[in-house]
Design an enzyme around this catalytic site. Structure first.
Site, mmCIF file in Angstrom:
data_model
loop_
_atom_site.group_PDB
_atom_site.id
_atom_site.type_symbol
_atom_site.label_atom_id
_atom_site.label_comp_id
_atom_site.label_asym_id
_atom_site.label_seq_id
_atom_site.Cartn_x
_atom_site.Cartn_y
_atom_site.Cartn_z
ATOM 1 N N HIS A 52 -5.845 -1.944 -13.963
ATOM 2 C CA HIS A 52 -5.543 -1.623 -12.567
ATOM 3 C C HIS A 52 -6.468 -2.410 -11.640
ATOM 4 O O HIS A 52 -7.406 -3.054 -12.105
ATOM 5 C CB HIS A 52 -5.714 -0.124 -12.319
ATOM 6 C CG HIS A 52 -7.139 0.312 -12.465
ATOM 7 N ND1 HIS A 52 -7.715 0.574 -13.691
ATOM 8 C CD2 HIS A 52 -8.121 0.485 -11.543
ATOM 9 C CE1 HIS A 52 -8.986 0.903 -13.519
ATOM 10 N NE2 HIS A 52 -9.270 0.847 -12.224
ATOM 11 N N HIS A 134 -10.234 -7.303 -7.714
ATOM 12 C CA HIS A 134 -10.296 -7.842 -9.069
ATOM 13 C C HIS A 134 -9.720 -6.823 -10.044
ATOM 14 O O HIS A 134 -9.640 -5.629 -9.730
ATOM 15 C CB HIS A 134 -11.739 -8.160 -9.469
ATOM 16 C CG HIS A 134 -12.564 -6.931 -9.625
ATOM 17 N ND1 HIS A 134 -13.118 -6.260 -8.545
ATOM 18 C CD2 HIS A 134 -12.897 -6.219 -10.730
ATOM 19 C CE1 HIS A 134 -13.756 -5.193 -8.984
ATOM 20 N NE2 HIS A 134 -13.640 -5.147 -10.309
#
Length: 186
Positions: A52, A134
């Site tokens: 995720h 990120h």
């Protein structure tokens, strides 16, 4: 005995965060990238079901606050966007390998800023560091990946989620406890 009584009197907590959660095809592409990095650098590749992009980490939060957090999230205004994950990097100190965009889409920056502002206004204590989009792919890496040109992995983002991280002997498992759509561009 007094310690057990004090623990029994505490409200139960959940370890919570808001995130972007990839669809199955994007998750498969990210997992393939994680496996390639793991082959090159060692460490522990993230499981496919845990991949995720964190928007806001809340940490240990009383269960009674979940409905309030749902209301905060429902007020967030945002548009869907495409996210091109075309970079791989590492954080040496934490031994984490990640993938991210070389260009942050304005809609992603606006979404993160809106969510953070609403959470802070509601009294949530968030980390002070700047948002750095990120996706963690490998933990405890033994080496830094060599530099290479990456084909962008395009992720079409249409919603964000509130997730509870639940730990067990088998590791962390994530449970989505709320999802909010983003407006379609057009």
């Amino acid at each position: 005995m007094a310690e057990a009584a004090a623990d029994a009197g505490r409200a139960p907590n959940l370890r919570l965060f808001f995130a972007l959660w990839p669809d199955a095809a994007t998750r498969a592409g990210l997992h393939a990238r994680a496996r390639a990095l793991h082959s090159e650098c060692g460490g522990r590749a993230m499981r496919r079901d845990t991949i995720h992009l964190t928007l806001a980490f809340l940490g240990e939060t009383p269960v009674r606050q979940v409905e309030r957090l749902r209301a905060v999230a429902a007020g967030v205004q945002g548009e869907g966007f495409a996210l091109d994950l075309d970079r791989v990097g590492s954080w040496h100190r934490n031994r984490i390998l990640w993938t991210g965009p070389s260009m942050v889409p304005p809609a992603l920056a606006a979404l993160a800023q809106d969510l953070e502002g609403r959470l802070r206004a509601d009294g949530c204590a968030l980390e002070a560091r700047a948002f750095s989009p990120h996706v963690t792919l490998v933990r405890n890496a033994h080496a830094t990946p060599r530099e290479a040109q990456l084909a962008p992995l395009r992720w079409t983002v249409g919603s964000f989620v509130l997730v509870a991280s639940e730990r067990s002997a088998a590791g962390a498992h994530y449970r989505t406890i709320g999802r909010w759509p983003l407006k379609r561009r057009g």
